[in-house]
Design a protein around this motif. Structure first.
Motif, PDB file in Angstrom:
ATOM      1  N   ALA A  36       0.858  -1.207   0.000  1.00 56.62           N
ATOM      2  CA  ALA A  36       0.000   0.000   0.000  1.00 56.62           C
ATOM      3  C   ALA A  36       0.880   1.239   0.000  1.00 56.62           C
ATOM      4  CB  ALA A  36      -0.911  -0.022   1.225  1.00 56.62           C
ATOM      5  N   PRO A  37       1.272   1.704  -1.210  1.00 59.59           N
ATOM      6  CA  PRO A  37       2.214   2.820  -1.264  1.00 59.59           C
ATOM      7  C   PRO A  37       1.599   4.154  -0.858  1.00 59.59           C
ATOM      8  CG  PRO A  37       1.441   2.261  -3.478  1.00 59.59           C
ATOM      9  CD  PRO A  37       0.871   1.225  -2.542  1.00 59.59           C
ATOM     10  N   HIS A  38       2.325   4.861  -0.019  1.00 59.44           N
ATOM     11  CA  HIS A  38       2.051   6.270   0.289  1.00 59.44           C
ATOM     12  C   HIS A  38       3.394   6.978   0.182  1.00 59.44           C
ATOM     13  CE1 HIS A  38      -2.029   5.665   1.919  1.00 59.44           C
ATOM     14  NE2 HIS A  38      -1.561   4.567   2.454  1.00 59.44           N
ATOM     15  N   VAL A  95       8.720   6.767  -2.187  1.00 54.04           N
ATOM     16  CA  VAL A  95       7.960   5.787  -1.401  1.00 54.04           C
ATOM     17  C   VAL A  95       8.973   4.830  -0.787  1.00 54.04           C
ATOM     18  CG1 VAL A  95       6.338   3.846  -1.523  1.00 54.04           C
ATOM     19  CG2 VAL A  95       5.891   5.931  -2.848  1.00 54.04           C
ATOM     20  N   THR A  96       8.918   4.664   0.525  1.00 52.13           N
ATOM     21  CA  THR A  96       9.868   3.794   1.220  1.00 52.13           C
ATOM     22  C   THR A  96       9.476   2.325   1.074  1.00 52.13           C
ATOM     23  OG1 THR A  96      10.574   5.467   2.792  1.00 52.13           O
ATOM     24  CG2 THR A  96      10.748   3.171   3.525  1.00 52.13           C
ATOM     25  N   VAL A  97      10.466   1.521   0.700  1.00 52.29           N
ATOM     26  CA  VAL A  97      10.276   0.067   0.582  1.00 52.29           C
ATOM     27  C   VAL A  97      10.403  -0.542   1.980  1.00 52.29           C
ATOM     28  CG1 VAL A  97      11.235  -2.053  -0.426  1.00 52.29           C
ATOM     29  CG2 VAL A  97      11.187   0.072  -1.770  1.00 52.29           C
ATOM     30  N   PHE A  98       9.521  -1.484   2.293  1.00 55.19           N
ATOM     31  CA  PHE A  98       9.504  -2.129   3.622  1.00 55.19           C
ATOM     32  C   PHE A  98      10.876  -2.699   3.968  1.00 55.19           C
ATOM     33  CE2 PHE A  98       8.866  -5.930   6.263  1.00 55.19           C
ATOM     34  CZ  PHE A  98       8.171  -5.375   7.323  1.00 55.19           C
ATOM     35  N   PHE A 152       4.773  -0.695   2.061  1.00 59.40           N
ATOM     36  CA  PHE A 152       5.009  -0.940   0.635  1.00 59.40           C
ATOM     37  C   PHE A 152       5.998  -2.107   0.478  1.00 59.40           C
ATOM     38  CE2 PHE A 152       7.396  -0.140  -3.321  1.00 59.40           C
ATOM     39  CZ  PHE A 152       6.349  -0.364  -4.199  1.00 59.40           C
ATOM     40  N   THR A 153       5.482  -3.261   0.091  1.00 62.81           N
ATOM     41  CA  THR A 153       6.279  -4.493   0.058  1.00 62.81           C
ATOM     42  C   THR A 153       6.375  -5.116  -1.334  1.00 62.81           C
ATOM     43  OG1 THR A 153       4.282  -5.713   0.644  1.00 62.81           O
ATOM     44  CG2 THR A 153       5.769  -5.160   2.458  1.00 62.81           C
ATOM     45  N   ALA A 154       5.821  -4.440  -2.356  1.00 66.50           N
ATOM     46  CA  ALA A 154       5.789  -5.061  -3.692  1.00 66.50           C
ATOM     47  C   ALA A 154       7.196  -5.417  -4.174  1.00 66.50           C
ATOM     48  CB  ALA A 154       5.115  -4.123  -4.691  1.00 66.50           C
ATOM     49  N   THR A 155       8.155  -4.554  -3.870  1.00 67.30           N
ATOM     50  CA  THR A 155       9.494  -4.675  -4.436  1.00 67.30           C
ATOM     51  C   THR A 155      10.233  -5.920  -3.943  1.00 67.30           C
ATOM     52  OG1 THR A 155       9.549  -2.268  -4.488  1.00 67.30           O
ATOM     53  CG2 THR A 155      11.682  -3.404  -4.704  1.00 67.30           C
ATOM     54  N   ASN A 156      10.141  -6.203  -2.649  1.00 68.24           N
ATOM     55  CA  ASN A 156      11.004  -7.240  -2.062  1.00 68.24           C
ATOM     56  C   ASN A 156      10.247  -8.402  -1.426  1.00 68.24           C
ATOM     57  OD1 ASN A 156      10.008  -5.665  -0.005  1.00 68.24           O
ATOM     58  ND2 ASN A 156      11.977  -5.206   0.949  1.00 68.24           N
ATOM     59  N   THR A 157       8.927  -8.492  -1.687  1.00 71.11           N
ATOM     60  CA  THR A 157       8.130  -9.515  -0.987  1.00 71.11           C
ATOM     61  C   THR A 157       8.655 -10.929  -1.157  1.00 71.11           C
ATOM     62  OG1 THR A 157       5.992  -8.498  -0.584  1.00 71.11           O
ATOM     63  CG2 THR A 157       5.932 -10.766  -1.270  1.00 71.11           C
ATOM     64  N   MET A 158       9.029 -11.339  -2.353  1.00 66.27           N
ATOM     65  CA  MET A 158       9.404 -12.752  -2.526  1.00 66.27           C
ATOM     66  C   MET A 158      10.699 -13.085  -1.783  1.00 66.27           C
ATOM     67  SD  MET A 158       6.812 -14.048  -3.859  1.00 66.27           S
ATOM     68  CE  MET A 158       7.489 -15.708  -3.744  1.00 66.27           C
ATOM     69  N   VAL A 216      21.136  -9.987  -0.528  1.00 69.79           N
ATOM     70  CA  VAL A 216      20.525  -9.308  -1.675  1.00 69.79           C
ATOM     71  C   VAL A 216      20.044  -7.953  -1.176  1.00 69.79           C
ATOM     72  CG1 VAL A 216      18.835  -9.564  -3.542  1.00 69.79           C
ATOM     73  CG2 VAL A 216      19.349 -11.516  -2.058  1.00 69.79           C
ATOM     74  N   THR A 217      20.291  -6.919  -1.952  1.00 77.27           N
ATOM     75  CA  THR A 217      19.775  -5.621  -1.510  1.00 77.27           C
ATOM     76  C   THR A 217      18.740  -5.108  -2.501  1.00 77.27           C
ATOM     77  OG1 THR A 217      21.609  -4.545  -2.592  1.00 77.27           O
ATOM     78  CG2 THR A 217      21.822  -4.923  -0.222  1.00 77.27           C
ATOM     79  N   TYR A 218      17.808  -4.368  -1.976  1.00 73.70           N
ATOM     80  CA  TYR A 218      16.778  -3.707  -2.780  1.00 73.70           C
ATOM     81  C   TYR A 218      16.890  -2.218  -2.508  1.00 73.70           C
ATOM     82  CZ  TYR A 218      14.614  -8.200  -3.747  1.00 73.70           C
ATOM     83  OH  TYR A 218      14.389  -9.469  -4.193  1.00 73.70           O
ATOM     84  N   PRO A 219      16.400  -1.389  -3.436  1.00 75.04           N
ATOM     85  CA  PRO A 219      16.412   0.044  -3.138  1.00 75.04           C
ATOM     86  C   PRO A 219      15.613   0.339  -1.865  1.00 75.04           C
ATOM     87  CG  PRO A 219      15.248  -0.416  -5.213  1.00 75.04           C
ATOM     88  CD  PRO A 219      15.787  -1.720  -4.716  1.00 75.04           C
ATOM     89  N   SER A 220      16.081   1.286  -1.070  1.00 80.67           N
ATOM     90  CA  SER A 220      15.332   1.606   0.154  1.00 80.67           C
ATOM     91  C   SER A 220      14.093   2.440  -0.166  1.00 80.67           C
ATOM     92  CB  SER A 220      16.218   2.333   1.155  1.00 80.67           C
ATOM     93  OG  SER A 220      16.669   3.529   0.580  1.00 80.67           O
ATOM     94  N   LYS A 221      14.112   3.105  -1.322  1.00 76.24           N
ATOM     95  CA  LYS A 221      12.945   3.890  -1.748  1.00 76.24           C
ATOM     96  C   LYS A 221      12.776   3.737  -3.247  1.00 76.24           C
ATOM     97  CE  LYS A 221      13.989   7.590   1.575  1.00 76.24           C
ATOM     98  NZ  LYS A 221      12.967   7.362   2.591  1.00 76.24           N
ATOM     99  N   ILE A 222      11.531   3.887  -3.711  1.00 79.16           N
ATOM    100  CA  ILE A 222      11.364   4.041  -5.155  1.00 79.16           C
ATOM    101  C   ILE A 222      10.884   5.466  -5.424  1.00 79.16           C
ATOM    102  CG2 ILE A 222      10.918   1.589  -5.599  1.00 79.16           C
ATOM    103  CD1 ILE A 222       7.953   2.550  -6.117  1.00 79.16           C
ATOM    104  N   ASP A 223      11.300   5.994  -6.567  1.00 77.10           N
ATOM    105  CA  ASP A 223      10.914   7.358  -6.923  1.00 77.10           C
ATOM    106  C   ASP A 223       9.583   7.355  -7.642  1.00 77.10           C
ATOM    107  OD1 ASP A 223      13.085   8.738  -5.938  1.00 77.10           O
ATOM    108  OD2 ASP A 223      14.307   8.185  -7.698  1.00 77.10           O
TER     109      ASP A 223
END
Ligand code: DOR
Ligand code: ZN
Length: 345
Positions: free
Chosen positions: A250-252, A331-334, A267-273, A318-325
Motif C-alpha cells: 500500500a504505497p504512500h 515511497v519507502t520500501v519495507f 510498501f512491500t511489492a518490491t522485495n516480498t518474494m 541481496v539488496t533492494y532500493p530503500s525507496k522508489i521514486d
C-alpha cells in the motif's frame, strides 16, 4: 552449495496500485515477480461500478511497461447503494473477480464503505448465488473498541452473522493479523479463506512503537502482539490451502507517512518474494512457499495456476532500493530489519 527453489509464478491476492503517477511507479515493482493481482478499489473516488472497474483496468494495462506481462484482477468497492445487477454483469463478463467490503471509516479511503450491513444484503445474496467472492476488511470501527481488538470483535459481531445468514457466500478475510483470525478460518471447512501480508509475518507491534514511532511499519489492521505474528507464520507456512499471499502492498509517499497524522500502509511489492523466502526458510517450510504464494490463491479463486515459474536462489545478501521514486515523491520500501539472502530470477 547454491540452493535454489523453482516455483510457479506467484500472484498477489490483495494489492493497492493507486492511479496516475503512483500507478506508473509501483506497477512494475509488482509485475516484475507476480503474474496477477487482486486490485483494491479504494481510489478517490472509489471504484464502485463495472464501468469504473473497466476504465481502471485499462489505465493499469496502459501503465504496464513494454515487455512486462501482468493481469490485473479487478474488484468493486461495496457501498450501501451497490446494484446487485451491476455486480452480476461485471462478474459474468469476466471483468471482476471479487467485491471488497470496507466497514465505513475502517481504513484509507473507506468513507463510502458499509455502515448498515442489512443494506448490502441483496448484493451479498446475489454474490452467493453466482459464486463471486467477498473480500473483507475485518475490523469494527466502534470508538469504544480498542484498535488491537477490532479484528476479533469483527469476527464475532459482523463476519460470523453475515456468513450464517448468507449460506454459500465465499469470503476472503483480508490481511488477518490475529490468532483469532487464523482459528476462525480453520474452524470453517468451506467458503472461507484468508490472505496474510508479508509484513504481518515479520513485524509485531513492538516494531512500530519501541525506540521511537516508526511510521513505515504502521498499517491497518495494525500489527499485533508477537503471539499473533507467530500464529500467522504457522498458518502461512503450514501448507493449509485456506491461507494465501495478499501483500496489501500500500504505497504512500514519505511525506504522507512521516507526518503528525501519517497514512496506513507498508510498501512491500518490491522485495516480498525475498522476504517470504527468508520467513519460510526460518520456519523450515520452504517446500510450502509455492503453495502460499502461487497455488492456494488460484485454488480459492478457482483460477488456473500460472504456467511459468520464478527461481529463488540463496546466496550473498541481496539488496533492494530503500525507496522508489515517483512523480508524487519517494515511497519507502519495507525494511524487514534483517538481511535477505534469496534472490529472485
Ligand atoms: O494499511 C493499509 N493501507 N490498510 C488498508 O486497509 C488500506 C491500505 C491503503 O489503502 O493505504
Ligand atoms: Zn489493503
Amino acid at each position: 552449495m547454491t540452493q535454489s527453489l523453482v516455483i510457479r509464478r506467484p500472484d498477489d491476492w490483495h494489492l493497492h496500485l493507486r492511479d496516475g503517477a503512483m500507478l506508473d511507479a509501483v506497477l512494475p515493482e509488482t509485475a516484475r515477480h507476480f503474474g496477477r493481482a487482486i486490485i483494491m478499489p479504494n481510489l478517490v473516488p472509489p471504484v464502485v461500478t463495472g464501468d469504473q472497474a473497466a476504465a481502471y483496468r485499462d489505465r493499469i494495462l496502459a501503465a504496464l511497461p513494454e515487455g512486462m506481462a501482468f493481469e490485473p484482477l479487478m474488484t468493486l468497492y461495496l457501498t450501501e447503494s451497490t446494484d446487485p445487477a451491476d455486480v452480476a454483469a461485471a462478474h459474468a463478463s469476466g471483468l471482476i473477480k471479487a467485491v471488497k467490503l470496507y466497514p465505513a471509516g475502517a481504513t484509507t479511503n473507506s468513507s463510502s464503505g458499509v455502515s448498515h450491513f442489512d443494506k448490502v444484503r441483496p448484493v451479498l445474496e446475489k454474490m452467493a448465488e453466482i459464486g463471486l467472492p467477498l473480500c473483507v476488511h475485518g475490523e469494527v470501527t466502534d470508538a469504544d473498541i480498542d484498535i488491537f481488538d477490532r479484528e476479533a470483535v469483527f469476527i464475532d459481531r459482523v463476519l460470523d452473522p453475515i456468513r450464517k445468514s448468507t449460506p454459500g457466500l465465499r469470503v476472503v478475510m483480508e490481511h488477518i493479523t490475529t490468532a483469532n483470525g487464523v482459528d476462525y478460518v480453520k474452524s470453517n471447512e468451506t467458503d472461507l479463506g484468508a490472505t496474510i501480508t508479508t509484513h504481518h509475518l515479520i513485524i509485531n507491534r513492538n516494531h512500530i512503537l519501541v525506540g521511537g514511532i516508526k511510521p513505515h511499519y504502521y498499517c491497518l489492521p495494525v500489527a499485533k502482539r508477537e503471539e499473533h505474528r507467530l500464529a500467522l507464520v504457522t498458518a502461512a507456512t503450514s501448507g493449509d490451502a485456506r491461507f494465501f499471499l495478499g501483500t496489501d502492498s500500500a504505497p504512500h509517499t514519505d511525506a504522507n507517512k512521516e507526518m503528525a497524522c501519517g497514512c496506513a500502509g507498508c510498501f512491500t511489492a518490491t522485495n516480498t518474494m525475498s522476504l517470504l523466502a527468508e520467513v519460510f526458510e526460518r520456519a523450515d517450510a520452504l517446500d510450502n512457499l509455492e503453495g502460499f504464494a502461487s497455488r492456494n490463491g488460484p485454488g480459492f479463486y478457482r483460477l488456473p495456476v500460472n504456467e511459468d515459474t520464478i527461481t529463488l536462489t540463496k546466496g550473498d545478501a541481496v539488496t533492494y532500493p530503500s525507496k522508489i521514486d515517483t512523480d508524487d515523491g519517494p515511497v519507502t520500501v519495507f525494511d524487514a530489519g534483517f538481511p535477505l539472502h534469496w534472490r529472485v530470477d
